[in-house]
Design a protein around this motif. Sequence first.
Motif, PDB file in Angstrom:
ATOM      1  N   ARG A   7       0.854  -1.280  -0.113  1.00  0.00           N
ATOM      2  CA  ARG A   7       0.259   0.222  -0.023  1.00  0.00           C
ATOM      3  C   ARG A   7       0.888   1.372  -0.051  1.00  0.00           C
ATOM      4  NH1 ARG A   7      -2.774  -2.615   3.920  1.00  0.00           N
ATOM      5  NH2 ARG A   7      -1.858  -1.189   5.682  1.00  0.00           N
ATOM      6  N   ARG A   8       2.335   1.213   0.286  1.00  0.00           N
ATOM      7  CA  ARG A   8       3.032   2.256   0.346  1.00  0.00           C
ATOM      8  C   ARG A   8       3.036   3.195  -0.651  1.00  0.00           C
ATOM      9  NH1 ARG A   8       8.628   0.557   2.765  1.00  0.00           N
ATOM     10  NH2 ARG A   8       7.056  -0.153   4.703  1.00  0.00           N
ATOM     11  N   PRO A   9       3.171   2.653  -2.080  1.00  0.00           N
ATOM     12  CA  PRO A   9       3.251   3.381  -3.284  1.00  0.00           C
ATOM     13  C   PRO A   9       1.816   4.155  -3.375  1.00  0.00           C
ATOM     14  CG  PRO A   9       3.975   1.221  -3.888  1.00  0.00           C
ATOM     15  CD  PRO A   9       3.421   1.358  -2.591  1.00  0.00           C
ATOM     16  N   LEU A  10       0.573   3.625  -3.051  1.00  0.00           N
ATOM     17  CA  LEU A  10      -0.564   4.414  -3.072  1.00  0.00           C
ATOM     18  C   LEU A  10      -0.546   5.564  -2.123  1.00  0.00           C
ATOM     19  CD1 LEU A  10      -3.538   5.003  -4.180  1.00  0.00           C
ATOM     20  CD2 LEU A  10      -4.118   3.099  -2.617  1.00  0.00           C
ATOM     21  N   THR A  11      -0.122   5.330  -0.991  1.00  0.00           N
ATOM     22  CA  THR A  11       0.033   6.486   0.124  1.00  0.00           C
ATOM     23  C   THR A  11       0.661   7.442  -0.163  1.00  0.00           C
ATOM     24  OG1 THR A  11      -0.406   4.647   1.907  1.00  0.00           O
ATOM     25  CG2 THR A  11       0.578   6.785   2.660  1.00  0.00           C
TER      26      THR A  11
END
Length: 456
Positions: A7-11
Amino acid sequence: MASNRSRRPLTLALCGGYFLVLLDVTVVNVALPQIGDELHAGSTGPAWTVDAYSVPLAALLLASGAIGDRIGHRRVVLLGMVGFGAASALCALAPTIGALVAARAVQGIGAALMLPGTLALLVDTSPDETSRNRLVGTWAAVGGAALPAGPVVGGLLVQAAGWRAVFWPSVPVIAAALVPVIRLRRTDPRSKRKQSVKWIGAALLVTTLTCVVTAIIQAPSSLIPTVILTAMAVCALLAFRLAERRATHPLLPVPRPARGMLGLASLAAGLMNLCALGGLFLLTQVFQDVDRLNPLVAGLLTLPAMLPLPLLGAPAGRLATRIGVWPASAIGAVIAGAGMTGIAATLMSTGNGYIALILYLTLWGAGLGVLTPAIVAAALKVTPETPGLASGAGNTARQTGGALGIAIVAAIAGSAESMGFAPRSAGLFVTAGAVFVLVGVLCSGVALSDRHRRTS
Protein backbone atom coordinates in the motif's frame (compact mmCIF):
# COMPACT_ATOMS: atom_id res chain seq x y z
CA MET A 1 -5.53 -8.06 2.55
CA ALA A 2 -2.81 -5.90 1.04
CA SER A 3 0.33 -5.51 3.13
CA ASN A 4 1.65 -2.20 4.39
CA ARG A 5 4.49 -2.44 1.86
CA SER A 6 2.13 -2.98 -1.07
CA ARG A 7 0.00 0.00 0.00
CA ARG A 8 3.01 2.30 0.38
CA PRO A 9 3.15 3.50 -3.27
CA LEU A 10 -0.54 4.46 -3.12
CA THR A 11 -0.04 6.28 0.18
CA LEU A 12 2.94 8.17 -1.24
CA ALA A 13 0.99 9.06 -4.38
CA LEU A 14 -2.07 10.37 -2.53
CA CYS A 15 -0.06 12.26 0.08
CA GLY A 16 2.18 13.63 -2.66
CA GLY A 17 -0.85 14.91 -4.56
CA TYR A 18 -2.21 16.56 -1.41
CA PHE A 19 1.20 18.13 -0.73
CA LEU A 20 1.31 19.64 -4.24
CA VAL A 21 -2.21 21.06 -3.88
CA LEU A 22 -1.27 23.00 -0.74
CA LEU A 23 2.27 23.77 -1.90
CA ASP A 24 0.94 25.61 -4.96
CA VAL A 25 -1.02 27.98 -2.72
CA THR A 26 2.27 29.62 -1.59
CA VAL A 27 5.14 28.34 -3.75
CA VAL A 28 4.49 30.91 -6.47
CA ASN A 29 4.71 33.92 -4.13
CA VAL A 30 8.48 34.40 -4.33
CA ALA A 31 8.28 34.14 -8.14
CA LEU A 32 5.82 37.04 -8.47
CA PRO A 33 8.40 39.82 -8.97
CA GLN A 34 10.08 37.88 -11.81
CA ILE A 35 6.71 37.01 -13.34
CA GLY A 36 5.66 40.64 -13.22
CA ASP A 37 8.87 41.82 -14.91
CA GLU A 38 9.07 39.15 -17.63
CA LEU A 39 5.39 38.97 -18.54
CA HIS A 40 4.62 42.67 -17.96
CA ALA A 41 1.89 41.70 -15.52
CA GLY A 42 1.00 45.20 -14.35
CA SER A 43 -0.40 45.98 -10.94
CA THR A 44 -3.09 43.24 -10.92
CA GLY A 45 -1.13 40.41 -12.55
CA PRO A 46 0.58 39.12 -9.38
CA ALA A 47 -2.72 38.93 -7.48
CA TRP A 48 -4.42 37.09 -10.32
CA THR A 49 -1.49 34.66 -10.59
CA VAL A 50 -2.25 33.55 -7.03
CA ASP A 51 -6.04 33.95 -6.95
CA ALA A 52 -6.67 32.25 -10.30
CA TYR A 53 -5.59 29.10 -8.44
CA SER A 54 -7.21 29.85 -5.09
CA VAL A 55 -10.70 30.80 -6.34
CA PRO A 56 -11.63 27.51 -8.09
CA LEU A 57 -9.93 25.54 -5.32
CA ALA A 58 -12.10 27.25 -2.71
CA ALA A 59 -15.34 27.21 -4.68
CA LEU A 60 -15.22 23.62 -5.98
CA LEU A 61 -14.10 21.69 -2.89
CA LEU A 62 -17.61 20.82 -1.71
CA ALA A 63 -18.84 19.88 -5.19
CA SER A 64 -15.81 17.70 -5.94
CA GLY A 65 -16.44 15.70 -2.77
CA ALA A 66 -20.02 15.09 -3.93
CA ILE A 67 -18.80 14.09 -7.40
CA GLY A 68 -16.44 11.57 -5.82
CA ASP A 69 -19.24 10.14 -3.73
CA ARG A 70 -21.31 9.80 -6.88
CA ILE A 71 -18.90 8.26 -9.41
CA GLY A 72 -16.02 7.07 -7.21
CA HIS A 73 -13.12 9.03 -5.78
CA ARG A 74 -10.54 7.12 -7.82
CA ARG A 75 -11.90 8.53 -11.07
CA VAL A 76 -12.09 12.06 -9.69
CA VAL A 77 -8.56 11.95 -8.28
CA LEU A 78 -7.21 10.66 -11.60
CA LEU A 79 -9.00 13.43 -13.48
CA GLY A 80 -7.70 16.02 -11.04
CA MET A 81 -4.12 14.72 -11.27
CA VAL A 82 -4.10 14.76 -15.07
CA GLY A 83 -5.56 18.27 -15.14
CA PHE A 84 -3.19 19.52 -12.47
CA GLY A 85 -0.11 18.06 -14.15
CA ALA A 86 -1.02 19.33 -17.61
CA ALA A 87 -1.86 22.78 -16.25
CA SER A 88 1.48 22.90 -14.40
CA ALA A 89 3.29 22.38 -17.69
CA LEU A 90 1.17 25.08 -19.33
CA CYS A 91 2.03 27.47 -16.47
CA ALA A 92 5.74 26.85 -17.01
CA LEU A 93 5.37 27.49 -20.75
CA ALA A 94 3.01 30.49 -20.50
CA PRO A 95 4.06 33.26 -22.93
CA THR A 96 1.80 35.95 -21.44
CA ILE A 97 0.24 36.82 -18.11
CA GLY A 98 -3.19 35.96 -19.50
CA ALA A 99 -2.04 32.48 -20.47
CA LEU A 100 -0.46 32.00 -17.04
CA VAL A 101 -3.63 33.06 -15.22
CA ALA A 102 -5.76 30.73 -17.38
CA ALA A 103 -3.41 27.81 -16.72
CA ARG A 104 -3.44 28.57 -13.00
CA ALA A 105 -7.25 28.43 -13.05
CA VAL A 106 -7.10 24.93 -14.60
CA GLN A 107 -4.55 24.02 -11.94
CA GLY A 108 -7.01 25.16 -9.26
CA ILE A 109 -9.80 23.04 -10.75
CA GLY A 110 -7.52 20.01 -10.78
CA ALA A 111 -6.48 20.71 -7.19
CA ALA A 112 -10.12 20.93 -6.07
CA LEU A 113 -10.83 17.55 -7.69
CA MET A 114 -7.78 15.97 -6.06
CA LEU A 115 -7.96 17.27 -2.50
CA PRO A 116 -11.09 15.58 -1.03
CA GLY A 117 -10.45 12.35 -2.91
CA THR A 118 -6.90 11.83 -1.63
CA LEU A 119 -8.16 11.46 1.94
CA ALA A 120 -11.24 9.48 0.90
CA LEU A 121 -9.13 6.90 -0.98
CA LEU A 122 -6.74 6.54 1.94
CA VAL A 123 -9.66 5.89 4.27
CA ASP A 124 -11.41 3.52 1.83
CA THR A 125 -8.29 1.40 1.32
CA SER A 126 -7.38 1.13 5.01
CA PRO A 127 -7.81 -2.41 6.36
CA ASP A 128 -8.62 -1.41 9.95
CA GLU A 129 -9.15 1.56 12.25
CA THR A 130 -5.55 1.63 13.49
CA SER A 131 -4.20 1.78 9.97
CA ARG A 132 -6.80 4.37 9.03
CA ASN A 133 -5.87 6.67 11.90
CA ARG A 134 -2.18 6.34 11.07
CA LEU A 135 -2.76 7.20 7.41
CA VAL A 136 -4.97 10.17 8.27
CA GLY A 137 -2.23 11.43 10.60
CA THR A 138 0.36 11.04 7.85
CA TRP A 139 -1.91 12.86 5.38
CA ALA A 140 -2.43 15.75 7.83
CA ALA A 141 1.30 15.99 8.60
CA VAL A 142 2.14 16.18 4.90
CA GLY A 143 -0.37 18.99 4.49
CA GLY A 144 1.11 20.82 7.47
CA ALA A 145 4.56 20.67 5.89
CA ALA A 146 3.39 22.09 2.56
CA LEU A 147 2.77 25.66 3.73
CA PRO A 148 6.24 26.29 5.21
CA ALA A 149 7.85 24.46 2.30
CA GLY A 150 6.20 26.69 -0.32
CA PRO A 151 8.25 29.91 -0.02
CA VAL A 152 11.52 28.02 0.59
CA VAL A 153 11.06 25.61 -2.33
CA GLY A 154 9.93 28.49 -4.50
CA GLY A 155 12.94 30.57 -3.49
CA LEU A 156 15.37 27.75 -4.30
CA LEU A 157 13.80 27.12 -7.71
CA VAL A 158 13.51 30.77 -8.71
CA GLN A 159 17.07 31.52 -7.58
CA ALA A 160 18.45 28.52 -9.48
CA ALA A 161 16.42 28.54 -12.71
CA GLY A 162 13.90 31.39 -12.83
CA TRP A 163 10.18 31.58 -12.17
CA ARG A 164 9.17 28.89 -14.68
CA ALA A 165 11.02 26.31 -12.58
CA VAL A 166 8.37 26.73 -9.86
CA PHE A 167 5.84 24.82 -12.00
CA TRP A 168 7.93 22.10 -13.66
CA PRO A 169 8.51 19.78 -10.64
CA SER A 170 4.77 19.07 -10.37
CA VAL A 171 4.79 17.35 -13.78
CA PRO A 172 7.05 14.35 -12.99
CA VAL A 173 5.65 14.05 -9.45
CA ILE A 174 2.09 13.82 -10.79
CA ALA A 175 3.18 11.40 -13.53
CA ALA A 176 4.70 9.11 -10.91
CA ALA A 177 1.67 9.45 -8.62
CA LEU A 178 -0.71 8.44 -11.41
CA VAL A 179 0.71 4.91 -11.62
CA PRO A 180 -0.41 3.50 -8.22
CA VAL A 181 -3.77 5.28 -8.45
CA ILE A 182 -4.40 3.75 -11.90
CA ARG A 183 -3.42 0.33 -10.53
CA LEU A 184 -5.76 0.69 -7.58
CA ARG A 185 -8.62 -1.77 -7.78
CA ARG A 186 -11.79 0.02 -8.79
CA THR A 187 -13.85 0.92 -5.76
CA ASP A 188 -17.62 0.94 -5.84
CA PRO A 189 -19.04 4.36 -6.69
CA ARG A 190 -20.95 5.83 -3.82
CA SER A 191 -24.03 6.36 -5.95
CA LYS A 192 -25.55 3.54 -3.90
CA ARG A 193 -25.89 6.15 -1.20
CA LYS A 194 -27.86 8.26 -3.66
CA GLN A 195 -25.50 11.19 -3.32
CA SER A 196 -26.36 13.90 -5.83
CA VAL A 197 -23.98 16.41 -7.35
CA LYS A 198 -25.14 19.93 -6.51
CA TRP A 199 -24.26 21.54 -9.83
CA ILE A 200 -26.40 24.66 -9.35
CA GLY A 201 -25.01 25.41 -5.91
CA ALA A 202 -21.44 24.81 -7.08
CA ALA A 203 -21.88 27.10 -10.11
CA LEU A 204 -23.38 29.87 -7.99
CA LEU A 205 -20.58 29.56 -5.44
CA VAL A 206 -17.95 29.85 -8.19
CA THR A 207 -19.76 32.87 -9.65
CA THR A 208 -20.01 34.59 -6.28
CA LEU A 209 -16.36 34.17 -5.36
CA THR A 210 -15.05 35.03 -8.82
CA CYS A 211 -17.10 38.23 -8.98
CA VAL A 212 -16.05 39.29 -5.47
CA VAL A 213 -12.34 38.72 -6.10
CA THR A 214 -12.46 40.43 -9.51
CA ALA A 215 -14.32 43.41 -8.06
CA ILE A 216 -11.74 43.83 -5.28
CA ILE A 217 -8.71 43.52 -7.56
CA GLN A 218 -10.14 45.89 -10.19
CA ALA A 219 -11.54 48.42 -7.68
CA PRO A 220 -8.57 50.84 -7.73
CA SER A 221 -8.66 51.23 -11.52
CA SER A 222 -12.28 50.90 -12.64
CA LEU A 223 -15.30 51.90 -10.57
CA ILE A 224 -18.23 51.00 -12.87
CA PRO A 225 -17.12 47.38 -13.54
CA THR A 226 -16.49 47.02 -9.81
CA VAL A 227 -20.06 48.08 -9.01
CA ILE A 228 -21.46 45.72 -11.65
CA LEU A 229 -19.37 42.81 -10.40
CA THR A 230 -20.37 43.50 -6.80
CA ALA A 231 -24.05 43.48 -7.77
CA MET A 232 -23.54 40.20 -9.65
CA ALA A 233 -21.83 38.70 -6.59
CA VAL A 234 -24.69 39.73 -4.30
CA CYS A 235 -27.26 38.27 -6.70
CA ALA A 236 -25.30 35.02 -7.05
CA LEU A 237 -24.93 34.72 -3.28
CA LEU A 238 -28.66 35.27 -2.70
CA ALA A 239 -29.44 32.72 -5.40
CA PHE A 240 -27.04 30.27 -3.76
CA ARG A 241 -28.77 30.65 -0.38
CA LEU A 242 -32.18 30.18 -2.02
CA ALA A 243 -30.98 27.10 -3.91
CA GLU A 244 -29.51 25.63 -0.73
CA ARG A 245 -32.78 26.13 1.19
CA ARG A 246 -34.86 24.48 -1.54
CA ALA A 247 -32.48 21.62 -2.31
CA THR A 248 -33.29 18.17 -0.99
CA HIS A 249 -29.55 17.54 -0.67
CA PRO A 250 -27.86 20.94 -0.27
CA LEU A 251 -24.19 21.52 -1.02
CA LEU A 252 -23.58 22.30 2.67
CA PRO A 253 -26.22 20.38 4.66
CA VAL A 254 -25.73 22.01 8.06
CA PRO A 255 -28.31 21.06 10.71
CA ARG A 256 -30.14 24.11 12.02
CA PRO A 257 -28.89 23.79 15.65
CA ALA A 258 -25.26 23.73 14.44
CA ARG A 259 -25.44 26.60 11.96
CA GLY A 260 -24.52 29.40 14.34
CA MET A 261 -21.47 27.76 15.93
CA LEU A 262 -20.22 26.21 12.68
CA GLY A 263 -20.65 29.60 11.04
CA LEU A 264 -18.53 31.25 13.76
CA ALA A 265 -15.81 28.61 13.46
CA SER A 266 -15.78 28.97 9.66
CA LEU A 267 -15.69 32.77 9.95
CA ALA A 268 -12.69 32.60 12.28
CA ALA A 269 -10.93 30.16 9.94
CA GLY A 270 -11.65 32.37 6.93
CA LEU A 271 -10.38 35.52 8.64
CA MET A 272 -7.28 33.63 9.76
CA ASN A 273 -6.33 32.70 6.20
CA LEU A 274 -7.38 36.11 4.87
CA CYS A 275 -4.75 37.75 7.09
CA ALA A 276 -2.14 34.98 6.86
CA LEU A 277 -2.03 34.49 3.07
CA GLY A 278 -2.53 38.20 2.44
CA GLY A 279 0.42 38.93 4.75
CA LEU A 280 2.60 36.30 3.09
CA PHE A 281 1.74 37.76 -0.34
CA LEU A 282 2.92 41.18 0.86
CA LEU A 283 6.06 39.99 2.64
CA THR A 284 7.58 38.23 -0.36
CA GLN A 285 7.18 41.41 -2.43
CA VAL A 286 8.53 43.68 0.34
CA PHE A 287 11.60 41.47 0.71
CA GLN A 288 12.37 41.39 -3.02
CA ASP A 289 11.06 44.69 -4.45
CA VAL A 290 11.69 46.99 -1.48
CA ASP A 291 14.62 45.35 0.35
CA ARG A 292 16.11 43.92 -2.89
CA LEU A 293 16.75 40.48 -1.42
CA ASN A 294 17.15 37.52 -3.74
CA PRO A 295 14.29 34.97 -4.00
CA LEU A 296 16.02 32.34 -1.85
CA VAL A 297 16.67 34.72 1.05
CA ALA A 298 13.12 36.08 0.72
CA GLY A 299 11.74 32.56 0.95
CA LEU A 300 13.92 31.66 3.92
CA LEU A 301 12.85 34.81 5.79
CA THR A 302 9.22 33.65 5.70
CA LEU A 303 10.16 30.31 7.27
CA PRO A 304 9.86 31.51 10.91
CA ALA A 305 6.23 32.40 10.23
CA MET A 306 5.33 29.12 8.52
CA LEU A 307 7.39 26.50 10.36
CA PRO A 308 5.47 26.64 13.69
CA LEU A 309 2.28 25.42 11.97
CA PRO A 310 3.35 21.76 11.62
CA LEU A 311 5.57 21.84 14.73
CA LEU A 312 2.86 23.08 17.10
CA GLY A 313 0.07 20.82 15.85
CA ALA A 314 0.33 18.21 18.60
CA PRO A 315 1.02 20.64 21.51
CA ALA A 316 -1.84 22.86 20.34
CA GLY A 317 -4.13 19.85 20.29
CA ARG A 318 -3.21 19.02 23.88
CA LEU A 319 -3.78 22.65 24.90
CA ALA A 320 -7.22 22.63 23.28
CA THR A 321 -8.08 19.40 25.10
CA ARG A 322 -6.99 20.86 28.42
CA ILE A 323 -8.57 24.33 28.32
CA GLY A 324 -11.13 23.97 25.52
CA VAL A 325 -11.08 24.61 21.78
CA TRP A 326 -12.47 28.14 21.93
CA PRO A 327 -10.10 29.46 24.65
CA ALA A 328 -7.16 27.90 22.77
CA SER A 329 -8.36 29.58 19.56
CA ALA A 330 -8.54 32.92 21.37
CA ILE A 331 -4.99 32.57 22.68
CA GLY A 332 -3.64 31.68 19.25
CA ALA A 333 -5.45 34.57 17.56
CA VAL A 334 -4.14 37.17 20.04
CA ILE A 335 -0.55 35.87 19.73
CA ALA A 336 -0.79 36.01 15.93
CA GLY A 337 -2.19 39.53 16.14
CA ALA A 338 0.72 40.66 18.31
CA GLY A 339 3.16 39.18 15.82
CA MET A 340 1.57 40.94 12.84
CA THR A 341 1.57 44.27 14.68
CA GLY A 342 5.26 43.81 15.43
CA ILE A 343 5.96 43.06 11.76
CA ALA A 344 4.29 46.35 10.85
CA ALA A 345 6.61 48.19 13.25
CA THR A 346 9.72 46.65 11.67
CA LEU A 347 8.50 47.54 8.16
CA MET A 348 8.28 51.19 9.21
CA SER A 349 11.70 51.11 10.94
CA THR A 350 14.55 52.88 9.15
CA GLY A 351 17.24 50.68 10.70
CA ASN A 352 18.21 47.08 9.98
CA GLY A 353 15.46 45.28 11.86
CA TYR A 354 15.80 41.73 10.55
CA ILE A 355 16.43 40.21 13.99
CA ALA A 356 13.29 41.86 15.36
CA LEU A 357 11.43 40.90 12.19
CA ILE A 358 12.36 37.23 12.61
CA LEU A 359 11.16 37.32 16.23
CA TYR A 360 7.81 38.83 15.22
CA LEU A 361 7.45 36.40 12.32
CA THR A 362 8.01 33.55 14.79
CA LEU A 363 5.40 35.03 17.12
CA TRP A 364 2.92 35.30 14.25
CA GLY A 365 3.63 31.71 13.21
CA ALA A 366 3.27 30.46 16.79
CA GLY A 367 -0.15 32.08 16.99
CA LEU A 368 -1.19 30.44 13.74
CA GLY A 369 0.20 27.13 14.99
CA VAL A 370 -2.12 27.27 18.02
CA LEU A 371 -5.14 28.79 16.26
CA THR A 372 -5.28 26.49 13.22
CA PRO A 373 -5.79 23.08 14.92
CA ALA A 374 -7.94 24.64 17.66
CA ILE A 375 -10.42 26.23 15.26
CA VAL A 376 -10.57 23.03 13.20
CA ALA A 377 -11.35 21.11 16.40
CA ALA A 378 -14.01 23.71 17.27
CA ALA A 379 -15.78 23.05 13.96
CA LEU A 380 -15.58 19.28 14.49
CA LYS A 381 -17.00 19.67 18.00
CA VAL A 382 -20.07 21.41 16.58
CA THR A 383 -20.90 18.53 14.22
CA PRO A 384 -19.31 15.41 15.77
CA GLU A 385 -21.57 13.04 13.82
CA THR A 386 -20.60 14.52 10.44
CA PRO A 387 -16.87 15.30 10.46
CA GLY A 388 -16.83 15.53 6.66
CA LEU A 389 -19.27 18.43 6.84
CA ALA A 390 -17.12 20.33 9.32
CA SER A 391 -13.99 19.62 7.26
CA GLY A 392 -15.67 20.76 4.04
CA ALA A 393 -16.98 23.96 5.61
CA GLY A 394 -13.63 24.74 7.22
CA ASN A 395 -11.56 24.05 4.09
CA THR A 396 -13.89 26.14 1.96
CA ALA A 397 -13.79 29.02 4.46
CA ARG A 398 -9.99 28.94 4.69
CA GLN A 399 -9.42 28.84 0.93
CA THR A 400 -12.04 31.55 0.38
CA GLY A 401 -10.44 33.72 3.05
CA GLY A 402 -7.02 33.27 1.44
CA ALA A 403 -8.30 34.27 -2.00
CA LEU A 404 -10.04 37.35 -0.60
CA GLY A 405 -7.00 38.30 1.49
CA ILE A 406 -4.69 38.36 -1.52
CA ALA A 407 -7.22 40.38 -3.54
CA ILE A 408 -7.69 42.92 -0.74
CA VAL A 409 -4.01 43.50 0.03
CA ALA A 410 -3.16 43.71 -3.69
CA ALA A 411 -5.85 46.33 -4.23
CA ILE A 412 -4.84 48.44 -1.22
CA ALA A 413 -1.04 48.09 -1.31
CA GLY A 414 -0.82 48.55 -5.09
CA SER A 415 2.24 47.76 -7.17
CA ALA A 416 5.39 46.92 -5.25
CA GLU A 417 7.24 49.46 -7.40
CA SER A 418 4.90 52.31 -6.49
CA MET A 419 5.66 55.03 -3.95
CA GLY A 420 4.36 54.29 -0.50
CA PHE A 421 4.12 50.50 -0.97
CA ALA A 422 6.03 49.75 2.26
CA PRO A 423 3.98 52.14 4.45
CA ARG A 424 0.72 50.82 2.99
CA SER A 425 1.94 47.28 3.63
CA ALA A 426 2.72 48.21 7.23
CA GLY A 427 -0.77 49.64 7.61
CA LEU A 428 -2.24 46.41 6.27
CA PHE A 429 -0.25 44.40 8.80
CA VAL A 430 -1.58 46.59 11.62
CA THR A 431 -5.11 46.04 10.32
CA ALA A 432 -4.52 42.29 10.08
CA GLY A 433 -3.26 42.31 13.68
CA ALA A 434 -6.47 44.03 14.74
CA VAL A 435 -8.51 41.43 12.84
CA PHE A 436 -6.71 38.64 14.69
CA VAL A 437 -7.47 40.33 18.01
CA LEU A 438 -11.11 40.60 16.92
CA VAL A 439 -11.11 36.87 16.20
CA GLY A 440 -9.67 36.33 19.68
CA VAL A 441 -12.43 38.39 21.25
CA LEU A 442 -15.03 36.44 19.24
CA CYS A 443 -13.61 33.10 20.38
CA SER A 444 -13.41 34.32 23.99
CA GLY A 445 -17.06 35.31 23.83
CA VAL A 446 -18.02 31.84 22.63
CA ALA A 447 -15.91 30.28 25.40
CA LEU A 448 -17.57 32.42 28.08
CA SER A 449 -20.99 31.61 26.67
CA ASP A 450 -20.20 27.87 26.79
CA ARG A 451 -18.98 28.15 30.39
CA HIS A 452 -22.09 30.05 31.41
CA ARG A 453 -24.30 27.46 29.71
CA ARG A 454 -22.59 24.60 31.54
CA THR A 455 -22.79 26.24 34.98
CA SER A 456 -26.39 27.48 34.71
